[in-house]
Scaffold this motif. Structure first.
Motif, mmCIF file in Angstrom:
data_model
loop_
_atom_site.group_PDB
_atom_site.id
_atom_site.type_symbol
_atom_site.label_atom_id
_atom_site.label_comp_id
_atom_site.label_asym_id
_atom_site.label_seq_id
_atom_site.Cartn_x
_atom_site.Cartn_y
_atom_site.Cartn_z
ATOM 1 N N VAL A 122 0.806 -1.230 0.000
ATOM 2 C CA VAL A 122 0.000 0.000 0.000
ATOM 3 C C VAL A 122 0.837 1.277 0.000
ATOM 4 C CG1 VAL A 122 -1.869 -1.201 1.190
ATOM 5 C CG2 VAL A 122 -0.232 0.135 2.531
ATOM 6 N N GLU A 123 2.105 1.180 0.355
ATOM 7 C CA GLU A 123 2.926 2.401 0.442
ATOM 8 C C GLU A 123 2.995 3.166 -0.876
ATOM 9 O OE1 GLU A 123 7.544 3.257 0.972
ATOM 10 O OE2 GLU A 123 6.673 2.426 2.808
ATOM 11 N N PRO A 124 3.164 2.504 -2.040
ATOM 12 C CA PRO A 124 3.182 3.276 -3.296
ATOM 13 C C PRO A 124 1.884 4.039 -3.541
ATOM 14 C CG PRO A 124 4.073 1.067 -3.637
ATOM 15 C CD PRO A 124 3.464 1.082 -2.266
ATOM 16 N N VAL A 125 0.761 3.479 -3.126
ATOM 17 C CA VAL A 125 -0.528 4.162 -3.296
ATOM 18 C C VAL A 125 -0.558 5.414 -2.429
ATOM 19 C CG1 VAL A 125 -3.029 3.961 -3.096
ATOM 20 C CG2 VAL A 125 -1.667 1.980 -3.807
ATOM 21 N N PHE A 126 -0.098 5.288 -1.188
ATOM 22 C CA PHE A 126 -0.064 6.459 -0.309
ATOM 23 C C PHE A 126 0.888 7.507 -0.860
ATOM 24 C CE2 PHE A 126 1.832 8.783 3.294
ATOM 25 C CZ PHE A 126 0.696 9.414 3.756
ATOM 26 N N ARG A 127 1.991 7.087 -1.436
ATOM 27 C CA ARG A 127 2.960 8.040 -1.981
ATOM 28 C C ARG A 127 2.327 8.862 -3.099
ATOM 29 N NH1 ARG A 127 6.592 4.593 -3.578
ATOM 30 N NH2 ARG A 127 7.466 4.416 -1.479
ATOM 31 N N ARG A 128 1.550 8.216 -3.962
ATOM 32 C CA ARG A 128 0.868 8.954 -5.028
ATOM 33 C C ARG A 128 -0.201 9.878 -4.457
ATOM 34 N NH1 ARG A 128 1.405 3.850 -7.513
ATOM 35 N NH2 ARG A 128 -0.712 3.246 -6.955
ATOM 36 N N PHE A 129 -0.933 9.383 -3.477
ATOM 37 C CA PHE A 129 -1.994 10.175 -2.854
ATOM 38 C C PHE A 129 -1.440 11.412 -2.160
ATOM 39 C CE2 PHE A 129 -4.477 10.817 1.153
ATOM 40 C CZ PHE A 129 -5.613 11.357 0.575
ATOM 41 N N TRP A 130 -0.250 11.314 -1.614
ATOM 42 C CA TRP A 130 0.328 12.428 -0.870
ATOM 43 C C TRP A 130 0.493 13.669 -1.742
ATOM 44 C CZ3 TRP A 130 0.735 13.758 3.904
ATOM 45 C CH2 TRP A 130 1.616 14.785 4.275
ATOM 46 N N GLY A 131 0.730 13.486 -3.030
ATOM 47 C CA GLY A 131 0.935 14.623 -3.913
ATOM 48 C C GLY A 131 -0.340 15.164 -4.526
ATOM 49 N N GLU A 132 -1.489 14.615 -4.166
ATOM 50 C CA GLU A 132 -2.750 15.052 -4.753
ATOM 51 C C GLU A 132 -3.361 16.202 -3.953
ATOM 52 O OE1 GLU A 132 -4.926 11.446 -4.754
ATOM 53 O OE2 GLU A 132 -3.978 10.680 -6.579
ATOM 54 N N ASP A 133 -4.219 16.970 -4.630
ATOM 55 C CA ASP A 133 -4.871 18.081 -3.936
ATOM 56 C C ASP A 133 -6.364 17.828 -3.827
ATOM 57 O OD1 ASP A 133 -5.539 18.509 -6.613
ATOM 58 O OD2 ASP A 133 -4.015 20.054 -6.863
ATOM 59 N N LEU A 134 -7.170 18.511 -4.617
ATOM 60 C CA LEU A 134 -8.616 18.398 -4.454
ATOM 61 C C LEU A 134 -9.248 17.392 -5.418
ATOM 62 C CD1 LEU A 134 -9.566 22.142 -3.897
ATOM 63 C CD2 LEU A 134 -9.112 20.361 -2.196
ATOM 64 N N GLU A 135 -8.448 16.714 -6.222
ATOM 65 C CA GLU A 135 -8.976 15.734 -7.157
ATOM 66 C C GLU A 135 -8.227 14.411 -6.981
ATOM 67 O OE1 GLU A 135 -8.960 17.204 -11.127
ATOM 68 O OE2 GLU A 135 -10.255 18.913 -10.680
ATOM 69 N N PRO A 136 -8.566 13.664 -5.933
ATOM 70 C CA PRO A 136 -7.860 12.405 -5.684
ATOM 71 C C PRO A 136 -8.177 11.363 -6.742
ATOM 72 C CG PRO A 136 -9.754 12.590 -4.239
ATOM 73 C CD PRO A 136 -9.625 13.907 -4.959
ATOM 74 N N THR A 137 -7.242 10.452 -6.969
ATOM 75 C CA THR A 137 -7.468 9.363 -7.901
ATOM 76 C C THR A 137 -8.464 8.373 -7.306
ATOM 77 O OG1 THR A 137 -5.568 8.192 -6.971
ATOM 78 C CG2 THR A 137 -5.173 9.575 -8.893
ATOM 79 N N PRO A 138 -9.081 7.542 -8.138
ATOM 80 C CA PRO A 138 -10.055 6.569 -7.623
ATOM 81 C C PRO A 138 -9.418 5.586 -6.644
ATOM 82 C CG PRO A 138 -10.229 6.805 -10.018
ATOM 83 C CD PRO A 138 -8.987 7.530 -9.605
ATOM 84 N N ILE A 139 -10.251 4.982 -5.831
ATOM 85 C CA ILE A 139 -9.804 3.948 -4.901
ATOM 86 C C ILE A 139 -9.198 2.794 -5.694
ATOM 87 C CG2 ILE A 139 -10.560 2.333 -3.118
ATOM 88 C CD1 ILE A 139 -12.907 4.257 -2.593
ATOM 89 N N GLU A 140 -8.093 2.250 -5.196
ATOM 90 C CA GLU A 140 -7.414 1.166 -5.888
ATOM 91 C C GLU A 140 -7.716 -0.173 -5.234
ATOM 92 O OE1 GLU A 140 -3.401 1.581 -7.154
ATOM 93 O OE2 GLU A 140 -3.420 3.767 -6.962
ATOM 94 N N ALA A 141 -7.769 -1.205 -6.070
ATOM 95 C CA ALA A 141 -7.914 -2.581 -5.602
ATOM 96 C C ALA A 141 -6.627 -3.332 -5.924
ATOM 97 C CB ALA A 141 -9.106 -3.248 -6.277
ATOM 98 N N LEU A 142 -5.976 -3.860 -4.900
ATOM 99 C CA LEU A 142 -4.729 -4.601 -5.082
ATOM 100 C C LEU A 142 -4.989 -6.102 -5.007
ATOM 101 C CD1 LEU A 142 -2.340 -2.434 -2.866
ATOM 102 C CD2 LEU A 142 -2.806 -2.227 -5.320
#
Length: 213
Positions: A122-142
């Protein structure tokens, strides 16, 4: 028998509040992602321990969550230096990371290696989310992974059970106030009726007062 589980992650960043970032595909399909976010949480989890909570749903039956709450570190997002990530108000940010079982498993055994696998996924997903502002990417399924067996170098963790989460009976709407506390809200139709009665009272008062001016 090998036990297959699916990782999940709930967290926030500097601008966006707590939200599910990773959940299993069958949870997304059942539209239960935010139920998972509400079922997992609390204070920081003590070392050597994980939280366990069963969640009863009408869509997929009873599922089980195993998770821990940890502080988000700067190196999770490739920032230089040691320390904890904070939001724009200086508040420490936590990660709620764990896995979901599609059914309750008797005598469940969870090891430190299992939780390390969760974090690695899950860490790579959090890393991408950290750089987002008001338009987050969709929820991911691993993809799912299998729990490892206990060994001398892979100790078992203590499962700390929480009260099962059951569907709430239908009743008055509940909302979150500005300070995060739950409050009971009147149904919309009742609000309209009260507003109508208030306006009617004002008109009656006006008709009574105006002839005497």
């Amino acid at each position: 028998m090998d036990t297959k589980v699916w990782p999940f992650l709930v967290s926030r960043n500097t601008l966006l509040g707590f939200r599910p970032l990773v959940v299993p595909g069958f949870i997304i399909d059942a539209r239960l992602s935010f139920i998972i976010a509400g079922a997992a949480g609390g204070g920081l989890t003590e070392p050597g321990r994980v939280m366990y909570r069963e969640v009863q749903t009408a869509q997929v039956g009873t599922i089980a969550l195993v998770y821990r709450v940890i502080r988000a570190q700067k190196d999770f997002v490739d920032l230089a230096g040691d320390g904890v990530l904070t939001d724009i108000h200086g508040r420490a940010i936590s990660l709620i990371e764990g896995f979901i079982l599609p059914e309750v498993v008797a005598n469940l055994a969870v090891t430190e290696s299992d939780m390390q696998t969760v974090h690695r996924l899950v860490e790579p997903v959090f890393r991408r989310f950290w750089g987002e502002d008001l338009e987050p990417t969709p929820i991911e399924a691993l993809d799912a992974f299998e729990l490892e067996r206990e060994s001398e170098t892979n100790p078992l963790l203590l499962l700390f059970p929480e009260e099962p989460l059951k569907p709430k009976p239908k009743g008055p709407l509940t909302t979150l106030s500005t300070n995060g506390e739950r409050s009971t809200a009147a149904p919309f139709s009742l609000k309209i009726l009260l507003l109508f009665l208030f306006v009617l009272l004002l008109l009656s008062a006006a008709f009574y007062i105006l002839p005497h001016l």
